[in-house]
Write a protein that holds these residues in place. Structure first.
Motif, PDB file in Angstrom:
ATOM      1  N   VAL A 178       0.787  -1.301   0.174  1.00 56.91           N
ATOM      2  CA  VAL A 178       0.064  -0.002  -0.404  1.00 56.91           C
ATOM      3  C   VAL A 178       1.346   1.517  -0.613  1.00 56.91           C
ATOM      4  O   VAL A 178       2.043   1.684   0.683  1.00 56.91           O
ATOM      5  CB  VAL A 178      -1.245  -0.158   1.518  1.00 56.91           C
ATOM      6  CG1 VAL A 178      -2.369  -1.027   0.965  1.00 56.91           C
ATOM      7  CG2 VAL A 178      -0.524  -0.037   2.818  1.00 56.91           C
ATOM      8  N   SER A 179       0.138   2.664  -0.575  1.00 54.65           N
ATOM      9  CA  SER A 179       0.599   3.484  -0.333  1.00 54.65           C
ATOM     10  C   SER A 179      -0.303   5.076   0.156  1.00 54.65           C
ATOM     11  O   SER A 179      -1.580   4.537   0.767  1.00 54.65           O
ATOM     12  CB  SER A 179       1.448   4.121  -1.484  1.00 54.65           C
ATOM     13  OG  SER A 179       0.322   4.246  -2.434  1.00 54.65           O
ATOM     14  N   VAL A 180       0.105   5.948   0.864  1.00 52.79           N
ATOM     15  CA  VAL A 180      -1.312   6.547   0.428  1.00 52.79           C
ATOM     16  C   VAL A 180      -1.781   6.606  -0.280  1.00 52.79           C
ATOM     17  O   VAL A 180      -3.211   6.674   0.117  1.00 52.79           O
ATOM     18  CB  VAL A 180      -0.403   7.849   1.000  1.00 52.79           C
ATOM     19  CG1 VAL A 180      -1.450   9.195   1.209  1.00 52.79           C
ATOM     20  CG2 VAL A 180       0.686   8.019   1.917  1.00 52.79           C
ATOM     21  N   LEU A 181      -1.720   7.016  -1.750  1.00 50.63           N
ATOM     22  CA  LEU A 181      -2.343   7.164  -2.671  1.00 50.63           C
ATOM     23  C   LEU A 181      -3.487   5.523  -2.956  1.00 50.63           C
ATOM     24  O   LEU A 181      -4.148   6.042  -2.969  1.00 50.63           O
ATOM     25  CB  LEU A 181      -2.536   7.246  -4.221  1.00 50.63           C
ATOM     26  CG  LEU A 181      -2.849   6.671  -5.425  1.00 50.63           C
ATOM     27  CD1 LEU A 181      -3.548   8.207  -5.518  1.00 50.63           C
ATOM     28  CD2 LEU A 181      -1.776   6.734  -6.689  1.00 50.63           C
ATOM     29  N   HIS A 182      -2.919   4.736  -2.493  1.00 54.16           N
ATOM     30  CA  HIS A 182      -3.329   3.444  -2.759  1.00 54.16           C
ATOM     31  C   HIS A 182      -4.813   3.914  -1.497  1.00 54.16           C
ATOM     32  O   HIS A 182      -6.222   3.369  -1.812  1.00 54.16           O
ATOM     33  CB  HIS A 182      -2.718   2.322  -2.010  1.00 54.16           C
ATOM     34  CG  HIS A 182      -3.462   0.703  -2.908  1.00 54.16           C
ATOM     35  ND1 HIS A 182      -2.433   0.086  -3.097  1.00 54.16           N
ATOM     36  CD2 HIS A 182      -4.475   0.368  -2.827  1.00 54.16           C
ATOM     37  CE1 HIS A 182      -2.577  -0.876  -3.513  1.00 54.16           C
ATOM     38  NE2 HIS A 182      -4.580  -1.096  -3.445  1.00 54.16           N
ATOM     39  N   ASN A 183      -4.534   3.684  -0.144  1.00 57.25           N
ATOM     40  CA  ASN A 183      -5.200   4.137   0.778  1.00 57.25           C
ATOM     41  C   ASN A 183      -6.288   5.432   1.169  1.00 57.25           C
ATOM     42  O   ASN A 183      -7.320   4.463   1.192  1.00 57.25           O
ATOM     43  CB  ASN A 183      -4.476   3.993   2.480  1.00 57.25           C
ATOM     44  CG  ASN A 183      -3.324   3.505   2.567  1.00 57.25           C
ATOM     45  OD1 ASN A 183      -3.642   2.095   2.222  1.00 57.25           O
ATOM     46  ND2 ASN A 183      -2.526   3.457   3.150  1.00 57.25           N
ATOM     47  N   LEU A 184      -5.965   6.681   0.482  1.00 56.59           N
ATOM     48  CA  LEU A 184      -6.922   7.325  -0.291  1.00 56.59           C
ATOM     49  C   LEU A 184      -7.886   6.892  -1.417  1.00 56.59           C
ATOM     50  O   LEU A 184      -9.417   7.153  -1.076  1.00 56.59           O
ATOM     51  CB  LEU A 184      -6.039   8.442  -0.497  1.00 56.59           C
ATOM     52  CG  LEU A 184      -5.867   8.912   0.478  1.00 56.59           C
ATOM     53  CD1 LEU A 184      -4.682  10.260  -0.514  1.00 56.59           C
ATOM     54  CD2 LEU A 184      -6.484   9.553   0.948  1.00 56.59           C
ATOM     55  N   VAL A 208       0.972  -2.061  -6.796  1.00 58.03           N
ATOM     56  CA  VAL A 208       0.352  -3.194  -6.732  1.00 58.03           C
ATOM     57  C   VAL A 208       1.079  -4.448  -6.627  1.00 58.03           C
ATOM     58  O   VAL A 208       2.776  -4.743  -7.615  1.00 58.03           O
ATOM     59  CB  VAL A 208      -0.347  -4.074  -7.359  1.00 58.03           C
ATOM     60  CG1 VAL A 208      -2.407  -2.881  -7.657  1.00 58.03           C
ATOM     61  CG2 VAL A 208      -0.006  -3.731  -9.025  1.00 58.03           C
ATOM     62  N   ASN A 209       1.318  -5.924  -5.818  1.00 54.25           N
ATOM     63  CA  ASN A 209       1.924  -7.135  -5.703  1.00 54.25           C
ATOM     64  C   ASN A 209       1.113  -8.029  -5.838  1.00 54.25           C
ATOM     65  O   ASN A 209       0.057  -7.866  -6.593  1.00 54.25           O
ATOM     66  CB  ASN A 209       2.833  -7.731  -4.383  1.00 54.25           C
ATOM     67  CG  ASN A 209       1.878  -7.477  -3.635  1.00 54.25           C
ATOM     68  OD1 ASN A 209       0.516  -7.657  -3.750  1.00 54.25           O
ATOM     69  ND2 ASN A 209       2.158  -6.811  -2.039  1.00 54.25           N
TER      70      ASN A 209
END
Length: 154
Positions: free
Chosen positions: A68-74, A125-126
């Motif tokens: 995850v990243s901040v963008l992914h969480n948002l 993504v993984n």
């Protein structure tokens, strides 16, 4: 012997009268809100110090599995808000589940196509995310189809 009045005074279940597709959309939205919030919690997100705004360099993993990243969480939070907002009508709830299912199938294909270490992996993504995106896409489409069978109530 209880008459018809006894039933009318009974406490009403908030889900009564609500179309199954609306409940499904609201439930999916709620889960996305929860996942988006959990992505910002150290401990639930491993390697939290490696959380980045975006890109494959983000080393944080939700539950130690999903990158995850901040963008992914948002994006998860936004998808959750959309689910709750669109679940106000049968038509919009179905559109949310179908559209969201399609988006997640596209994300699954994106994950298969992009090199996990490339700059194109902006979400990031993984392999675990890829499998989850396939399941979410198919699950949301199935919910739209199966839950939508109960007629087009408001």
């Amino acid at each position: 012997m209880a008459g018809p009045m006894a039933h009318s005074r009974a406490r009403r279940n908030p889900a009564d009268g609500r179309a199954p597709v609306r409940r499904a959309g609201a439930t999916v939205g709620t889960v996305f809100l929860l996942i988006g919030a959990l992505g910002f919690l150290p401990g639930i997100t491993s390697d939290y110090g490696d959380l980045r705004l975006a890109g494959h360099q983000s080393g944080a993993e939700l539950f130690g599995v999903f990158q995850v990243s901040v963008l992914h969480n948002l994006l998860h939070l936004g998808f959750g808000v959309a689910g709750l907002a669109l679940s106000r009508t049968v038509r919009l709830a179905r559109a949310y589940l179908v559209g969201g299912g399609a988006v997640y199938l596209v994300l699954w294909l994106y994950g298969l196509a992009v090199d996990e270490r490339s700059a194109a992996n902006v979400i990031p993504v993984n392999a675990a995310d890829d499998a989850l995106h396939l399941g979410l896409g198919l699950g949301m489409l199935a919910l739209a189809l199966l839950a939508g069978r109960d007629g087009d109530r408001r």
